[in-house]
Structures are given as C-alpha cells and as structure tokens.
Design a protein around this motif. Structure first.
Motif, PDB file in Angstrom:
ATOM      1  N   LEU A 193      41.890  52.729  43.690  1.00 28.80           N
ATOM      2  CA  LEU A 193      41.630  51.760  44.747  1.00 28.80           C
ATOM      3  C   LEU A 193      42.975  51.366  45.338  1.00 28.80           C
ATOM      4  CD1 LEU A 193      39.841  49.808  46.360  1.00 28.80           C
ATOM      5  CD2 LEU A 193      40.141  48.146  44.508  1.00 28.80           C
ATOM      6  N   ILE A 194      43.159  51.592  46.625  1.00 31.38           N
ATOM      7  CA  ILE A 194      44.417  51.281  47.296  1.00 31.38           C
ATOM      8  C   ILE A 194      44.258  49.941  48.018  1.00 31.38           C
ATOM      9  CG2 ILE A 194      46.041  52.012  49.082  1.00 31.38           C
ATOM     10  CD1 ILE A 194      45.295  54.888  48.449  1.00 31.38           C
ATOM     11  N   VAL A 195      45.174  49.009  47.738  1.00 31.05           N
ATOM     12  CA  VAL A 195      45.104  47.668  48.322  1.00 31.05           C
ATOM     13  C   VAL A 195      46.391  47.414  49.101  1.00 31.05           C
ATOM     14  CG1 VAL A 195      44.675  45.235  47.866  1.00 31.05           C
ATOM     15  CG2 VAL A 195      43.783  46.961  46.291  1.00 31.05           C
ATOM     16  N   VAL A 215      40.769  58.848  45.721  1.00 27.75           N
ATOM     17  CA  VAL A 215      40.800  57.498  46.283  1.00 27.75           C
ATOM     18  C   VAL A 215      39.360  57.064  46.553  1.00 27.75           C
ATOM     19  CG1 VAL A 215      41.625  56.054  48.158  1.00 27.75           C
ATOM     20  CG2 VAL A 215      43.064  57.921  47.307  1.00 27.75           C
ATOM     21  N   ALA A 216      38.857  56.160  45.726  1.00 27.49           N
ATOM     22  CA  ALA A 216      37.463  55.725  45.838  1.00 27.49           C
ATOM     23  C   ALA A 216      37.246  54.830  47.056  1.00 27.49           C
ATOM     24  CB  ALA A 216      37.036  54.992  44.568  1.00 27.49           C
ATOM     25  N   PRO A 250      37.223  51.261  39.534  1.00 29.96           N
ATOM     26  CA  PRO A 250      38.283  52.283  39.565  1.00 29.96           C
ATOM     27  C   PRO A 250      39.065  52.306  38.263  1.00 29.96           C
ATOM     28  CG  PRO A 250      38.964  50.351  40.786  1.00 29.96           C
ATOM     29  CD  PRO A 250      37.528  50.125  40.405  1.00 29.96           C
ATOM     30  N   HIS A 251      39.711  53.427  38.003  1.00 34.85           N
ATOM     31  CA  HIS A 251      40.573  53.511  36.822  1.00 34.85           C
ATOM     32  C   HIS A 251      41.902  52.800  37.058  1.00 34.85           C
ATOM     33  CE1 HIS A 251      38.076  57.297  36.110  1.00 34.85           C
ATOM     34  NE2 HIS A 251      37.780  56.490  35.114  1.00 34.85           N
ATOM     35  N   VAL A 252      42.484  52.987  38.254  1.00 32.86           N
ATOM     36  CA  VAL A 252      43.790  52.411  38.575  1.00 32.86           C
ATOM     37  C   VAL A 252      43.711  51.768  39.955  1.00 32.86           C
ATOM     38  CG1 VAL A 252      46.258  52.862  38.912  1.00 32.86           C
ATOM     39  CG2 VAL A 252      44.982  54.162  37.202  1.00 32.86           C
ATOM     40  N   HIS A 287      39.845  46.606  31.375  1.00 30.68           N
ATOM     41  CA  HIS A 287      40.098  48.041  31.253  1.00 30.68           C
ATOM     42  C   HIS A 287      40.661  48.647  32.532  1.00 30.68           C
ATOM     43  CE1 HIS A 287      36.098  47.666  33.045  1.00 30.68           C
ATOM     44  NE2 HIS A 287      36.316  48.840  33.605  1.00 30.68           N
ATOM     45  N   ILE A 288      40.550  47.955  33.652  1.00 28.70           N
ATOM     46  CA  ILE A 288      41.091  48.484  34.911  1.00 28.70           C
ATOM     47  C   ILE A 288      42.615  48.314  34.907  1.00 28.70           C
ATOM     48  CG2 ILE A 288      41.158  48.199  37.418  1.00 28.70           C
ATOM     49  CD1 ILE A 288      38.265  47.423  37.373  1.00 28.70           C
TER      50      ILE A 288
END
Length: 596
Positions: free
Chosen positions: A386-388, A410-411, A429-431, A456-457
């Motif tokens: 996930l890109i923020v 990229v979800a 998302p994982h990261v 866990h993220i």
C-alpha cells in the motif's frame, strides 16, 4: 506571484496579451467618449482596471473564482457600455473566448449558457436595435474557439506531463540497469571466489600430499578423484554463470554440508568432523547458500592461513535460528583481518538479518559462527503493498517502478493517513510504504493506528525528512524501517522484501544520527562502560532486559523490533563484551555497571 509567472508557458502569455489589448482599447475609447458617460470618467476607468486585474488574479488560485469575477466584472462593464453605445456589444467577445478557454469539468454547464445566451439576452434587452440571434451566433463562435483553445492547452499539458514522467522513468531505468549490472558483477565475483577458491585449495592440498604416491595404484586413484573434483567445480561455475542450480542445492542443508566436509577431508587430507543437532526444517534458498559458502570459506581459511589439521563443524537447528560453527586447531591469529571472502560471508548473513562472528587467538585456533534467523522460503509469495503519499505523481511513479518486480504487487494507493487506515482494513497489505507530511492525517499518526489495529502489517517510512527526534518517536510507535526518498529503486525493493521478512532497516544516513543521539543519552556510569566496550544505547537496553530474565521475543514486542533484530543486537553486545551466552553477558554487565 512571481514564482507563478516564472512557470507560465506560451498560452498564458497569449491570454494575458488579449486581455491587455482589450483593456487598453477600452480605456482609450472611454476617454474619447467621456462626455457621453453617465458615471465619472475615473470611476469607469477604475472599473475597467478592476475587470482586467481581479479576474486574472483569481485565475492564479482557482479557475472557478476567475469565471465568476470575469462574468460579473467584465460582463457588467460591457452591459453598462452597451446601454450607452449599442455597437459596443462585441467588446465581450474576447472575454467569452477566455471564459471558454479557462473553464473545466462541470463549469461548462453554466458558463456556456451564461455567455452565449444570457449575456446577449441582456444586451438585446437594453439595446433592441441589435439582432439577438446575430449576437448569439457571434458569442457562440467565440465560445467554440475558446473551447478549442482549451483543448489545445490540455493536450499541451498532458504532453508535458508525459514527457516529464518519461524522463523520470528513463532516469530510473538507467539507474536500475546500472545497479543491476553492478550487483550482478558482485554476485558473480562472490560466487566464483567461494567456489573456485574452495575447490582449488582442496586440489592443491591434495596434490601436495600426492607427491610420494604417484608411482603406486593408490596415487593413480587419488589423481582421478582430484580430476573429478576439478570437473565438478568447472560445471558448478558454469551453472552460476547461466543461473543454473548448483548441484548442492538439490540436497538438504545438513547433507550438503556433510558432503562438503567429506570432500574436503578426502582431498585436503584434513580431519573434518561434522555434526548436526536438532530437527532439520526447510530453509530459504538464500539462507542455505549462505551456510554453504560460509563453510567453504571457513574450511579454506583454516587450512590456508591457520595450517589446521582438525576441524569440527556443528550445525544447530533451533526454534528461532539456525547456527553453523566451524572450530579448527590451527595456529590462530594475533589480529584478525577480514579479506574478500569473509566480507562476502558477512554480507550474505546481513542480507538475511543474520551475523557472522570470528573468534581467534594465537595458538588457540579459530572459531567461526554463522547465525541466521529462521525464515521460510518466500520465493513464490507475492508481497502486497500500500503506497501512501499526498503527491499523485509520486504515488503513480512508485506504482510503476515497484510493479516491475514479479514478487511485489501494489494493492492500492492512498493520498493521506486517514485513507491509508481505511485501505489497510480492506486489503490487509503486507507492507505499507508511508510518507510523513500529509494533510488530514500524517504518517506518524497513521502508523500508530495501523500498528494498534493490525500489528502484523509492516510499515516502512519512506520520506525526505532526517529529523532524529521524530524518527525515534516513530520507532517507538511501531515503524519497522526508515528509508529516504533519494534511495535507488533497487534498494527500495530490497528494503521492502527485508521488512516483509520481519527485519528492521534504517537508512544509513539516518542511523548514524539516531545511534549517536542514543549514545549521547546514556548516563554515567553506563556511558563510561559503553565507551570502553563500544556498546550502543540499543545494545545496553537489550542487555538490561536480558538481565531481567526476559526472552528475546518479549523484548522484541516491547521495543517494536523483530525477533531476529533483537538477537542481532544481543549477539553484537556479546561479542563486544567477550562472552558466549546470556549468563556470561549478564555477569559481565553486572561487573561493569551496565545493569544493577
């Protein structure tokens, strides 16, 4: 305002020139007919100057404000002049053109009727001598020409955006190509050094012991065995060059190391014993190769530099980590110097959140310990991202760059911290690649909320700031890593994989500042002990937890670190204190005053 003007392009100057021409013409004409005006000349000129400047000033900030002020101020002026001079209605044609050129989105729904139908209707009401439909035709053509000019502007802006994005992508591609080539050269140099160096040391030592046996049958057999080893080594080198699988990779780790030790014992005439402890579990390809290369380098160094005759190899499978120990009875060294092979071993281990330690002393042999945290093979796993970031161009550029890697996906994209929290609940998302300075909700607050709801993220702070105070607060709040936006794309991808595996990474340019700040915060007498033994604040903090009897897993949860990172800090502290285990570390820490 000056900065905005510097960014103008040709169409901005064209529209400004049209406005100036119309305004200057109006002012000059007004002076010539001032005796026919119903208002004072100065008030009409002031009105004309306001109709020129105010809408244009509004356009610098918001096109909607411009449209309203243009219609009200300039439209009102034209209505006033047309009421006095019916032939003055064409004055509003240029304004209609500009309104159409600067309209966007849904504003066409009301600007077109207002300028093409309503304004001519008012002109007709106050000056019936003019033909209404003729005026509608004139203003309609002006509006269409303005709309065409708007399309030309949009096309130019899109072409400029595409050109800039292509330039950025070409730059990134060039960097990726350069870094990939450099890493490939480094990889091949390490692989060839480890393989060829180990194999040919075995061959040379074997040939040295072969001299007195060449005339006997056993000598011929041993010569054939050495030749077979040489052929296998050549095939292995070719396999690495063509990205083929090494023959040892098809075996389990214990069998691979056992076979390696047996071959070295046979050909180098050195007594090598191998032992494995614990139940073997599956390791990642990278971890397996790291242990194989570590054993190869350790065996080679034991014979080449230490003249060892006996070597003991131990492989331990623990619940949280895997450890390889290589002990020899060689001459040892007064001062250990790391060569190319040892640096390559340490680099492999560090990439897997592990550590390689060397203990040696004159006459006491050498002990090499390679410890790696337990990690499952993740070659086939897709890492959801996930890109923020509040900048759309940065978000899209990162998506384009990261989607090039087959194991990264990229979800979704988020423009602020509030949206990031919502999307984390939806996509899991994982990261999360998190910017810090954003509207509505910043990255720091979003990171804390994400960690509270979904521990866990993993959260990787990806920013331009280098504020150590905020960095320390974010680490305490649960951030799993820091990377500056100036990092290379390949470094970013590798960092994401590392964070996903449970590691913690801080950009090197920031880590020195952070650790210096932590070191400065250590108070006496701990500061003196830290200086004497080279301990960092984090290592002392972990030693204090260890002295309280806490397990590594518990310490990791308290410090928002991974289990492997805590073990690395602890191992580093043990090496600096010259101890081998927890009990000795606690005793030593009590003696020097680090813990009470």
């Amino acid at each position: 305002m000056l900065e905005m003007v510097k960014q103008w392009v040709w169409y901005d100057w064209i529209m400004l020139a049209l406005r100036l021409i119309v305004s200057v013409s109006l002012i000059l004409t007004t002076r010539n007919v001032q005796e026919s005006l119903t208002l004072p000349l100065w008030s009409v000129i002031f009105w004309e100057l306001a109709a020129l400047s105010i809408p244009w000033f509004c356009l610098m900030f918001n096109y909607k404000y411009y449209l309203l002020t243009e219609i009200l101020l300039f439209g009102g002026l034209c209505i006033y002049l047309t009421s006095l001079f019916p032939e003055a209605y064409p004055t509003y044609l240029v304004s209609t053109f500009l309104i159409a050129a600067n309209s966007a989105h849904r504003s066409y729904r009301w600007t077109a009727p207002a300028t093409v139908l309503v304004i001519p209707g008012i002109f007709y009401a106050i000056a019936p001598s003019n033909s209404y439909w003729l005026m509608v035709t004139h203003y309609g053509l002006a509006y269409v020409m303005g709309f065409a000019f708007h399309l030309l502007i949009v096309n130019h802006r899109q072409n400029e955006t595409i050109r800039k994005q292509n330039a950025v992508l070409e730059q990134y591609m060039s960097q990726i190509e350069r870094i990939t080539l450099a890493e490939e050269r480094n990889r091949l140099s390490r692989e060839l050094h480890d393989t060829v160096g180990h194999a040919y040391t075995s061959i040379i030592m074997g040939m040295e012991t072969l001299r007195p046996e060449l005339a006997a049958e056993t000598g011929i057999q041993r010569l054939e065995a050495l030749l077979e080893l040489g052929r296998k080594s050549i095939e292995e080198v070719r396999g690495y060059l063509h990205q083929m699988e090494s023959p040892q990779q098809s075996l389990s780790l214990a069998r691979s190391l056992q076979k390696l030790a047996d071959e070295f014992r046979e050909h180098a005439q050195v007594d090598v014993s191998f032992r494995a402890f614990g139940e073997e579990y599956q390791l990642s390809h990278q971890a397996k190769m790291a242990f194989i290369r570590c054993l190869q380098e350790s065996l080679t160094n034991a014979v080449r530099h230490g003249q060892a005759t006996e070597i003991t190899v131990s492989l331990q499978f623990e619940q949280q980590y895997t450890r390889l120990e290589v002990q020899d009875n060689g001459s040892g060294l007064e001062e250990w110097r790391e060569g190319f092979g040892m640096n390559a071993m340490k680099e492999r281990a560090m990439n897997l959140q592990g550590q390689v330690s060397v203990y040696t002393k004159p006459g006491g042999g050498t002990l090499v310990i390679c410890t790696l945290p337990r990690q499952a093979e993740m070659a086939d796993e897709l890492i959801r991202l996930l890109i923020v970031d509040d900048q759309p161009f940065i978000r899209e550029s990162l998506r384009t760059l990261l989607d090039r890697y087959p194991d990264l996906n990229v979800a979704d994209l988020a423009e602020d911290g509030k949206q990031a929290v919502e999307l984390c609940g939806r996509h899991q998302p994982h990261v999360v690649l998190m910017d810090l300075d954003m509207p509505h909700m910043g990255g720091a607050e979003a990171t804390k909320m994400i960690k509270q709801q979904w521990p866990h993220i993993r959260v990787l702070i990806f920013t331009t700031f280098q504020d150590t105070e905020q960095a320390l607060d974010l680490l305490r709040g649960g951030a799993d890593g820091f990377l500056l936006k100036s990092a290379e794309p390949l470094e970013l991808a590798d960092t994401i994989r590392l964070i996903h595996r449970g590691g913690t990474l801080i950009d090197q340019r920031m880590s020195h500042k952070i650790f210096d700040k932590l070191d400065d915060s250590i108070e006496s007498p701990q500061s003196k002990a830290a200086a004497d033994y080279g301990l960092t604040a984090r290592e002392i903090e972990i030693l204090q937890f260890v002295a309280k009897g806490l397990r590594y897993k518990t310490i990791a949860s308290k410090l928002y670190l991974s289990d492997g990172t805590v073990r690395n800090y602890a191992s580093s502290a043990y090496i600096k204190l010259g101890v081998r285990n927890k009990e000795e570390a606690v005793q030593k820490a009590l003696e020097i005053g680090i813990v009470e």
